[in-house]
Write an enzyme that holds these catalytic residues in place. Structure first.
Site, PDB file in Angstrom:
ATOM      1  N   LYS A 165       0.893  -1.253  -0.049  1.00  0.00           N
ATOM      2  CA  LYS A 165      -0.121   0.068  -0.068  1.00  0.00           C
ATOM      3  C   LYS A 165       0.862   1.239  -0.080  1.00  0.00           C
ATOM      4  CE  LYS A 165      -4.003   2.045   2.494  1.00  0.00           C
ATOM      5  NZ  LYS A 165      -4.874   2.059   3.689  1.00  0.00           N
ATOM      6  N   SER A 185      -9.844   2.419   2.590  1.00  0.00           N
ATOM      7  CA  SER A 185      -9.108   2.931   2.022  1.00  0.00           C
ATOM      8  C   SER A 185      -8.065   2.101   1.214  1.00  0.00           C
ATOM      9  CB  SER A 185      -8.177   3.972   2.834  1.00  0.00           C
ATOM     10  OG  SER A 185      -7.405   3.287   3.598  1.00  0.00           O
ATOM     11  N   SER A 239     -10.456   0.215   6.829  1.00  0.00           N
ATOM     12  CA  SER A 239      -9.906   0.154   5.503  1.00  0.00           C
ATOM     13  C   SER A 239      -8.994  -0.819   5.098  1.00  0.00           C
ATOM     14  CB  SER A 239      -8.590   1.590   5.614  1.00  0.00           C
ATOM     15  OG  SER A 239      -9.437   2.807   5.662  1.00  0.00           O
TER      16      SER A 239
END
Lengths: 495, 95
Positions: A78, A159, A183
């Site tokens: 990420k 997210s 998330s």
């Protein structure tokens, strides 16, 4: 079997047997990224040269008989994790040119164990969002589609939407993610994969771009519960560089996946039957209870009376911490600088931040600044911290009677790109079932458990006691066994 | 609680965030909707409740008071938007 369909455990075994090389495994995934990323946009920055260099090093170690726990396993990272020498944007324009001179502890741990980096995955800007639509690098498409509706492009959740979409589409075997209000778990549910937010303090926050420091926690995403356990085993561990890192040994999470359900007490909170929850999510929840009962667990109704106040509490605490954390982006030391001739230092700050942050981030900075400002601190921020204490106490009381808690992960399946964008509060409601675990610091795992009538994946969430990820993995693995979830998305490598 | 344009302008200034004048009314509406939704916390009786700042162990860890890193000016400055020698450069702040 295609190399992109393997589990992490299978890939490790195949590499050790020399059925294929780490370079072949990495190349299969790089080919998948080249084919599908232009459409999915799951990676902000693929790093093929780095991946192949990592893979060649892995092949050397395997040849020498010195393979490490994740030797040769290709992962997505990420883009909230700082990676040394590799641009790390946090999904924001303000960090569009930021190349960290250091490595986050979590990624350093993964590379110490032999993992191969395929690239940096997309996310909502500064991890603020539930759709991945707030990324400055564009939205991510969910690889799943509604039955008979290829025209409607769906969000992967957020997210960690890029990580979730990449894992689901077979662009990587697993990925790192972070979870401040849901998330990891909500995008895992939307994309038909598993993901765990561990206990606060289990993974070091050092080198992860901060959003809300008392809530942020890193965790893995992968296609099975066991693969999550394997990845978390490498990511977790005490780190003196994070003052909230837990000084505890890391258990054998993978072994915990085989623990039996017999004798376990599973709580079902009555307050999670929220108005407007779809009948099929209610049915899936009931199915999950039945699966666990059949394997010997006892299901008990419990009460978490302050549940309905969790989201409003979160939307004070998280923006307050964010407004403070994001004060560092001032155009002086790193990142974007926007300046006009004759600007004062303050004008430079304001121009840089006004142009560098997107709409949702600006909104949250303003909310956070407001609730911390003179005259409003007690009414908002202090009040929220007190309600947070009550939410944590609800869980403490519940865990006197049960060993784990079962809930749906999200109130709906994936929605369309562009939907829910008009009203911020509607978007925030996505996290209604996940945000409580962040406020209380507890581990939460989402497991794919079934398909909606439209053919989209739905997840169940298991929440455990602090630092008892082992029970969470055991219950998650039991649901996974019973669910037999083998459905795959339309958009996937080799699909 | 309702935020007017002047309040939004003041918060934006506190946050060092440039907001174009024509965006203030809409932003005020959005913030009001969020704050209105947050107001439901007033229903909760929090009398006698200690605020919870975080979920980590309460005692802060101490470390040895020693220098354990540093002397890396090039790494520290490697992302500077503007530098002069071994310094970050900013608009003039002292006349």
């Amino acid at each position: 079997m295609s190399l992109t369909e393997l589990s992490i455990a299978e890939a490790r075994a195949g590499l050790d047997r020399k059925s294929f090389s780490a370079v072949e495994l990495a190349q299969a995934h790089l080919d998948a990224i080249a084919a599908l990323n232009p459409r999915l946009n799951a990676f902000i920055l693929p790093t093929p040269e780095r991946a192949l260099a990592d893979a060649r090093a892995a092949d050397d170690r395997i040849a020498r008989g010195a393979a490490r726990p994740l030797e040769g396993i290709p992962l997505g990272i990420k883009d909230l994790f700082c990676t040394r020498g590799v641009r790390s944007t946090a999904g924001s324009r303000i960090l569009g040119n930021f190349v960290p001179p250091y490595e986050s502890t979590v990624t350093a741990n993964l590379f110490r164990d032999g993992a191969v980096m395929l690239g940096k995955t997309n996310l909502d800007e500064f991890a603020m969002g539930s759709s991945n639509m707030t990324s400055a690098y564009g939205g991510v498409e969910n690889p799943w589609q509604r039955k008979g509706d290829a025209a409607t492009r769906l969000v992967p959740g957020g997210s960690s939407g890029g990580s979730a979409a990449a894992v689901a589409a077979r662009l990587c075997l697993g990925a790192t993610a972070t979870d401040t209000g849901g998330s990891i778990r909500q995008p895992a549910a939307f994309c038909g994969i598993a993901g765990i937010k561990p206990t606060y303090g289990r993974c070091s926050r050092w080198g992860i771009v901060a959003f809300a420091s008392s809530l942020d926690q890193a965790g893995p995403m992968a296609r099975s519960v066991r693969d999550n356990a394997i990845l978390l085993g490498s990511m977790a561990g005490f780190d003196p560089k994070d003052s909230t890192s837990a000084e505890r040994p890391v258990p054998d999470f993978a072994a915990a996946c085989d623990q039996p359900m017999k004798g376990l007490r599973i709580g079902v909170p009555k307050e999670y039957r929220v108005p407007g929850m779809s009948a099929e999510i209610e049915a899936l929840w009931q199915q999950g209870m039945a699966w666990l009962r059949e394997q010997g667990a006892e299901i008990r109704e419990i009460s978490l009376p302050h549940t309905k106040y969790a989201l409003p509490t979160y939307y004070i605490v998280a923006p307050a911490e964010a407004s403070s954390n994001l004060a560092r982006y001032d155009g002086v030391r790193y990142g974007l600088r926007v300046i006009e001739p004759g600007d004062s230092l303050d004008e430079m700050y304001e121009r840089t931040r006004g142009e560098g942050f997107g709409a949702e981030v600006r909104r949250r900075i303003l909310i956070g600044t407001y609730v911390l400002s003179a005259g409003y601190y007690d009414a908002y921020y202090l009040k929220a911290q007190k309600v947070r204490a009550l939410i944590a106490r609800d869980f403490e009381r519940a865990f006197a009677d049960v060993d784990a808690i079962l809930t749906p992960t999200a109130p709906s399946a994936a929605f369309g790109m562009g939907e829910k964008m008009d009203d911020p509060v509607t978007m925030y409601l996505n996290d209604v079932f996940t945000v409580t675990a962040n406020l209380a610091g507890l581990p939460g795992l989402s497991v794919p458990a079934g398909l909606s009538a439209e053919g989209l994946p739905l997840g169940l969430q298991v929440v455990g006691r602090a630092f008892d990820e082992e029970t969470v993995f055991a219950v998650g693995a039991a649901i996974e066994r019973a669910a037999g979830f083998t459905a795959r998305p339309v958009l996937r490598a080799g699909g | 609680m309702s935020l007017d344009a002047a309040t939004v302008r003041r918060i934006a200034s506190l946050a060092r965030l440039r907001v174009p004048e024509d965006q203030l009314p809409r932003l005020g509406q959005e913030l009001n909707a969020i704050l209105g939704w947050i107001e439901q916390l007033n229903e909760v009786n929090t009398g006698g409740v200690e605020p919870l700042t975080g979920s980590a162990a309460l005692a802060m860890r101490m470390r040895e008071d020693v220098v354990n890193d540093g002397a890396q000016p090039e790494a520290v400055l490697s992302n500077a938007p503007e530098r002069i020698d071994a310094f970050y450069a900013v608009p003039k702040v002292v006349e």
